[in-house]
Design a protein around this motif. Structure first.
Motif, PDB file in Angstrom:
ATOM      1  N   VAL A 131       2.359  35.818  28.200  1.00  0.00           N
ATOM      2  CA  VAL A 131       3.282  35.133  29.103  1.00  0.00           C
ATOM      3  C   VAL A 131       4.609  34.913  28.395  1.00  0.00           C
ATOM      4  N   VAL A 132       5.669  34.893  29.191  1.00  0.00           N
ATOM      5  CA  VAL A 132       7.009  34.600  28.681  1.00  0.00           C
ATOM      6  C   VAL A 132       7.383  33.193  29.121  1.00  0.00           C
ATOM      7  N   CYS A 133       7.716  32.350  28.155  1.00  0.00           N
ATOM      8  CA  CYS A 133       8.141  30.980  28.421  1.00  0.00           C
ATOM      9  C   CYS A 133       9.629  30.855  28.126  1.00  0.00           C
ATOM     10  N   GLU A 134      10.201  29.746  28.510  1.00  0.00           N
ATOM     11  CA  GLU A 134      11.617  29.522  28.230  1.00  0.00           C
ATOM     12  C   GLU A 134      11.890  29.493  26.735  1.00  0.00           C
ATOM     13  N   SER A 135      10.860  29.198  25.930  1.00  0.00           N
ATOM     14  CA  SER A 135      11.062  29.072  24.490  1.00  0.00           C
ATOM     15  C   SER A 135      10.387  30.171  23.682  1.00  0.00           C
ATOM     16  N   GLY A 136       9.868  31.209  24.346  1.00  0.00           N
ATOM     17  CA  GLY A 136       9.265  32.291  23.586  1.00  0.00           C
ATOM     18  C   GLY A 136       8.136  32.971  24.333  1.00  0.00           C
ATOM     19  N   VAL A 137       7.325  33.709  23.588  1.00  0.00           N
ATOM     20  CA  VAL A 137       6.241  34.518  24.152  1.00  0.00           C
ATOM     21  C   VAL A 137       4.927  34.124  23.489  1.00  0.00           C
ATOM     22  N   ILE A 138       3.862  34.056  24.294  1.00  0.00           N
ATOM     23  CA  ILE A 138       2.506  33.910  23.761  1.00  0.00           C
ATOM     24  C   ILE A 138       1.723  35.148  24.181  1.00  0.00           C
ATOM     25  N   ARG A 139       1.131  35.810  23.224  1.00  0.00           N
ATOM     26  CA  ARG A 139       0.326  36.990  23.511  1.00  0.00           C
ATOM     27  C   ARG A 139      -1.108  36.571  23.832  1.00  0.00           C
ATOM     28  N   ALA A 140      -1.674  37.181  24.856  1.00  0.00           N
ATOM     29  CA  ALA A 140      -3.060  36.900  25.235  1.00  0.00           C
ATOM     30  C   ALA A 140      -3.558  38.026  26.119  1.00  0.00           C
ATOM     31  N   ARG A 141      -4.831  38.342  25.988  1.00  0.00           N
ATOM     32  CA  ARG A 141      -5.427  39.380  26.827  1.00  0.00           C
ATOM     33  C   ARG A 141      -6.016  38.809  28.110  1.00  0.00           C
ATOM     34  N   THR A 142      -6.060  37.476  28.192  1.00  0.00           N
ATOM     35  CA  THR A 142      -6.513  36.814  29.418  1.00  0.00           C
ATOM     36  C   THR A 142      -5.542  35.690  29.747  1.00  0.00           C
ATOM     37  N   VAL A 143      -5.029  35.691  30.972  1.00  0.00           N
ATOM     38  CA  VAL A 143      -4.105  34.658  31.438  1.00  0.00           C
ATOM     39  C   VAL A 143      -4.630  34.117  32.762  1.00  0.00           C
ATOM     40  N   VAL A 144      -4.735  32.795  32.844  1.00  0.00           N
ATOM     41  CA  VAL A 144      -5.129  32.125  34.084  1.00  0.00           C
ATOM     42  C   VAL A 144      -3.920  31.352  34.597  1.00  0.00           C
ATOM     43  N   LEU A 145      -3.438  31.723  35.768  1.00  0.00           N
ATOM     44  CA  LEU A 145      -2.321  31.007  36.377  1.00  0.00           C
ATOM     45  C   LEU A 145      -2.870  29.892  37.257  1.00  0.00           C
ATOM     46  N   ALA A 146      -2.504  28.657  36.912  1.00  0.00           N
ATOM     47  CA  ALA A 146      -2.940  27.483  37.666  1.00  0.00           C
ATOM     48  C   ALA A 146      -1.780  26.494  37.734  1.00  0.00           C
ATOM     49  N   ALA A 147      -0.602  27.034  38.031  1.00  0.00           N
ATOM     50  CA  ALA A 147       0.629  26.240  38.048  1.00  0.00           C
ATOM     51  C   ALA A 147       0.881  25.588  39.399  1.00  0.00           C
ATOM     52  N   GLY A 148      -0.119  25.600  40.269  1.00  0.00           N
ATOM     53  CA  GLY A 148       0.021  24.990  41.584  1.00  0.00           C
ATOM     54  C   GLY A 148       0.342  26.021  42.646  1.00  0.00           C
ATOM     55  N   THR A 149       0.127  25.643  43.880  1.00  0.00           N
ATOM     56  CA  THR A 149       0.296  26.570  44.995  1.00  0.00           C
ATOM     57  C   THR A 149       1.725  27.079  45.115  1.00  0.00           C
ATOM     58  N   LEU A 150       2.690  26.320  44.632  1.00  0.00           N
ATOM     59  CA  LEU A 150       4.077  26.768  44.664  1.00  0.00           C
ATOM     60  C   LEU A 150       4.517  27.336  43.321  1.00  0.00           C
ATOM     61  N   GLY A 151       3.890  26.906  42.236  1.00  0.00           N
ATOM     62  CA  GLY A 151       4.274  27.379  40.910  1.00  0.00           C
ATOM     63  C   GLY A 151       3.679  28.723  40.544  1.00  0.00           C
ATOM     64  N   THR A 152       2.428  28.962  40.918  1.00  0.00           N
ATOM     65  CA  THR A 152       1.784  30.235  40.570  1.00  0.00           C
ATOM     66  C   THR A 152       2.480  31.432  41.223  1.00  0.00           C
ATOM     67  N   PRO A 153       2.793  31.403  42.527  1.00  0.00           N
ATOM     68  CA  PRO A 153       3.515  32.552  43.087  1.00  0.00           C
ATOM     69  C   PRO A 153       4.915  32.713  42.511  1.00  0.00           C
ATOM     70  N   ARG A 154       5.543  31.614  42.089  1.00  0.00           N
ATOM     71  CA  ARG A 154       6.856  31.740  41.444  1.00  0.00           C
ATOM     72  C   ARG A 154       6.758  32.604  40.196  1.00  0.00           C
ATOM     73  N   ILE A 155       5.712  32.390  39.409  1.00  0.00           N
ATOM     74  CA  ILE A 155       5.537  33.176  38.186  1.00  0.00           C
ATOM     75  C   ILE A 155       5.255  34.636  38.522  1.00  0.00           C
ATOM     76  N   LEU A 156       4.367  34.872  39.477  1.00  0.00           N
ATOM     77  CA  LEU A 156       4.014  36.253  39.829  1.00  0.00           C
ATOM     78  C   LEU A 156       5.202  37.004  40.415  1.00  0.00           C
ATOM     79  N   LEU A 157       5.931  36.366  41.320  1.00  0.00           N
ATOM     80  CA  LEU A 157       7.069  37.040  41.946  1.00  0.00           C
ATOM     81  C   LEU A 157       8.236  37.211  40.980  1.00  0.00           C
ATOM     82  N   GLY A 158       8.222  36.451  39.893  1.00  0.00           N
ATOM     83  CA  GLY A 158       9.248  36.603  38.863  1.00  0.00           C
ATOM     84  C   GLY A 158       8.859  37.567  37.759  1.00  0.00           C
ATOM     85  N   SER A 159       7.716  38.247  37.926  1.00  0.00           N
ATOM     86  CA  SER A 159       7.210  39.184  36.918  1.00  0.00           C
ATOM     87  C   SER A 159       7.418  40.611  37.406  1.00  0.00           C
TER      88      SER A 159
END
Length: 593
Positions: A344-372
């Motif tokens: 994932v890419v954060c405002e302060s850097g990158v974390i590498r992972a082979r598994t990512v679970v998006l649970a940023a809320g019903t409005l936050g999770t699609p924001r991340i996906l549509l911004g990818s």
């Protein structure tokens, strides 16, 4: 602000909230300005300029502007100043809380520190370079999933956009809680704006909700298969039996119990509904027996009696070293390479992972996906953000001759499910003073202000509220604007409007039958948005499969309210946690091979 602007504000505040001039609301606003963004500050200066002539003309001059954005901004700030209990240094007379009789025990002991108005944003924590699993969002879904995986020995980093605020920081200081625990209120676009409410802190909305624990009705669950072809483990249409073991496990962890410890206001509402031939039964909630019915749920539980994702799942996991928690960090997008997630890419850097679970809320999770950008190339991306259910609600208040003191009760102790196919009623309840005053509308849906607002607020202790939540279709749409920020559009159908009207009218009748002398209501709001990344077994109608796993990207999961295939008729938090437990159970098996 200039001295001229300050004088205009003092006059405007007195017109909007009569009696407020004495506490110096313009001084509150001057402090608040220092914490505003440049665009917010520009909006305020423009509002002062637009409304200034009305100060000379009085109420008649201000009335034509009552639906303007400028009016709404200054009204909000005036209400915050007075009903938030601000007083300029040296003021010795009564304050807003004195005026309305807001005397909650925590409020009496509270020494207000207004420095939160001017505190700069805190820097995000340093990011670890890598993890086995990254979970984004620490609410009902993400907190549970991170804790479950961590307990089973997986290397988990849990990322939260907000800060960490344990129970000893919850003081029922409404404005401070708004600033620290809640996302700034946004509204949907469309004919009837809906206020979008959600928690922004470790534990998410579970820290500031009422902890009502309701299982989805059989009719709600039947809609899952109808909408997205969702199948259970046996290959048959998904059914309540498929959720039962997950509900049972989550309820055991949370200590769900019936709340029959009613106050007189609850019995009054029960009697009013009974006169209409309707029921009013105790709710079940995830609160333990340390609950003192202090009424501060929406500002954070000060006793830890409310079983949030923070104190139930996250705090124990962090204390045992099973989860690494990163706070005040926003995730912007997921990284994908070769059809698999890589981090994932954060405002302060990158974390590498082979598994990512998006649970940023019903409005936050699609924001991340549509911004990818890489995710937008997948077939499932066309469904993300296109099927949001809002479960819109409003509060309907009745004013009684005797004090109801609904600010000193467990906010939701009873409910009426008699017309669950249309709407659900819950109560008794009342918002804390700022939210109460700010949300009231007149009969035409315009904001309440002036003498009528002051009169309603002065009787604060005499109001008892019913929360009415109407069923809606999954027709809300989330898109990103040019800044990458989500814009949510909702246009209500005739059937949805009919349910909203029927819910309000039923609540009005119930309150009148209970003895209310006057009835008021609020605009629409929701903290129950669902279904923006729907779960299903048919890839043509869903974005993730029956285990929350992306149809298109290996290692990418969703684990929050975004999953719910069809909008529920009840509070969705328990169902979100049940789905999260289901996702965690499957993912744990995947990770261990």
């Amino acid at each position: 602000m200039t001295s001229g602007e300050t004088r205009v504000l003092a006059g405007l505040c007195e017109l909007l909230v009569p009696g407020s001039r004495a506490i110096g609301p313009e001084h509150y606003i001057a402090q608040a300005v220092t914490g505003m963004s440049h665009s917010e500050e520009d909006d305020l200066h423009a509002a002062i300029g637009l409304l200034a002539p009305a100060v000379r003309q009085g109420v008649d001059g201000l009335a034509p502007l009552a639906r303007s954005a400028a009016f709404a901004l200054v009204r909000r700030l005036a209400i915050e100043a007075y009903y938030g209990d601000f007083a300029v240094h040296g003021h010795t007379g009564p304050t807003g809380w004195d005026d309305i009789g807001f005397d909650a025990p925590q409020a009496r002991r509270l020494r207000k520190d207004w420095s939160f108005l001017t505190e700069p944003p805190q820097a995000p924590q340093p990011l670890p370079p890598a993890a086995e699993v990254v979970v984004v969002g620490s609410g009902a879904g993400g907190g549970l999933i991170a804790a479950e995986l961590g307990q089973n020995g997986h290397d988990v980093v849990l990322i939260e956009a907000g800060g960490l605020y344990p129970a000893d920081t919850h003081t029922r200081f409404e404005l401070e809680a708004r600033h620290r625990l809640w996302w700034p209120v946004r509204h949907t676009e469309g004919d009837d704006p809906v206020a979008l409410l959600a928690g922004r802190c470790v534990g998410g909305s579970t820290v500031i909700n009422t902890k009502v624990a309701m299982r989805a009705a059989a009719s709600d669950v039947a809609a899952f298969h109808e909408r997205t072809g969702l199948l259970g483990p046996d290959g048959a249409a998904f059914s309540p039996a498929d959720l039962l073991p997950w509900y049972t496990a989550v309820e055991r962890r949370l200590g769900v119990r019936e709340r029959a410890d009613w106050t007189p206001s609850a019995y009054r509402l029960r009697d009013g509904l009974a006169r209409l031939g309707a029921s009013f039964e105790p709710v079940r909630s995830y609160t333990d027996y340390n609950c003192t019915r202090c009424g501060s749920c929406l500002q954070g539980c000060p006793t830890n009696a409310g079983k949030s994702a923070l104190n139930t799942f996250i705090a124990p996991a962090v204390a045992r070293g099973e989860v690494r928690l990163v706070t005040r960090t926003t995730v912007d997008r997921v990284l994908i390479s070769g059809g698999a997630v890589t981090g994932v890419v954060c405002e302060s850097g990158v974390i590498r992972a082979r598994t990512v679970v998006l649970a940023a809320g019903t409005l936050g999770t699609p924001r991340i996906l549509l911004g990818s950008p890489d995710y937008l190339r997948t077939p499932s991306s066309r469904l993300v953000g296109r099927t949001i259910g809002l479960h819109p609600a409003r509060l309907v208040y009745g004013r009684f001759d005797e004090p109801q003191d609904c600010h000193r009760v467990y906010p939701i102790t009873g409910h009426c499910l008699d017309r669950q196919e249309e709407f659900v009623l819950e109560g008794p309840t009342i918002q804390d003073p700022v939210s109460f005053a700010e949300s009231l509308t007149d009969e035409d849906g315009g904001p309440l202000w002036g003498r009528r607002l002051a009169g309603a607020a002065a009787d604060y202790r005499h109001w008892a509220g019913l929360l009415v939540m109407a069923n809606d279709e999954n027709t809300g749409v989330l898109e990103l604007d040019v800044r990458g920020e989500p814009v949510i559009t909702k246009r209500f159908s005739a059937a949805e409007r009919a349910r909203l009207d029927a819910a309000r009218e039923f609540a009005v009748r119930a309150l009148r039958a209970a003895g209310a002398r006057e009835v008021l209501w609020t605009g629409l709001s929701t903290s129950h948005a669902q279904g923006s990344v729907p779960m299903g077994s048919d890839p043509r109608r869903s974005a993730v499969d029956a285990n929350g796993r992306s149809h298109d990207v290996a290692g990418l999961y969703v684990g929050d309210g975004s999953l719910v295939p069809a909008s529920l008729s009840v509070n969705p938090s328990l169902t979100i946690m049940a789905f999260a437990a289901m996702v965690a159970g499957h993912l744990g098996k995947e990770l261990t091979g």
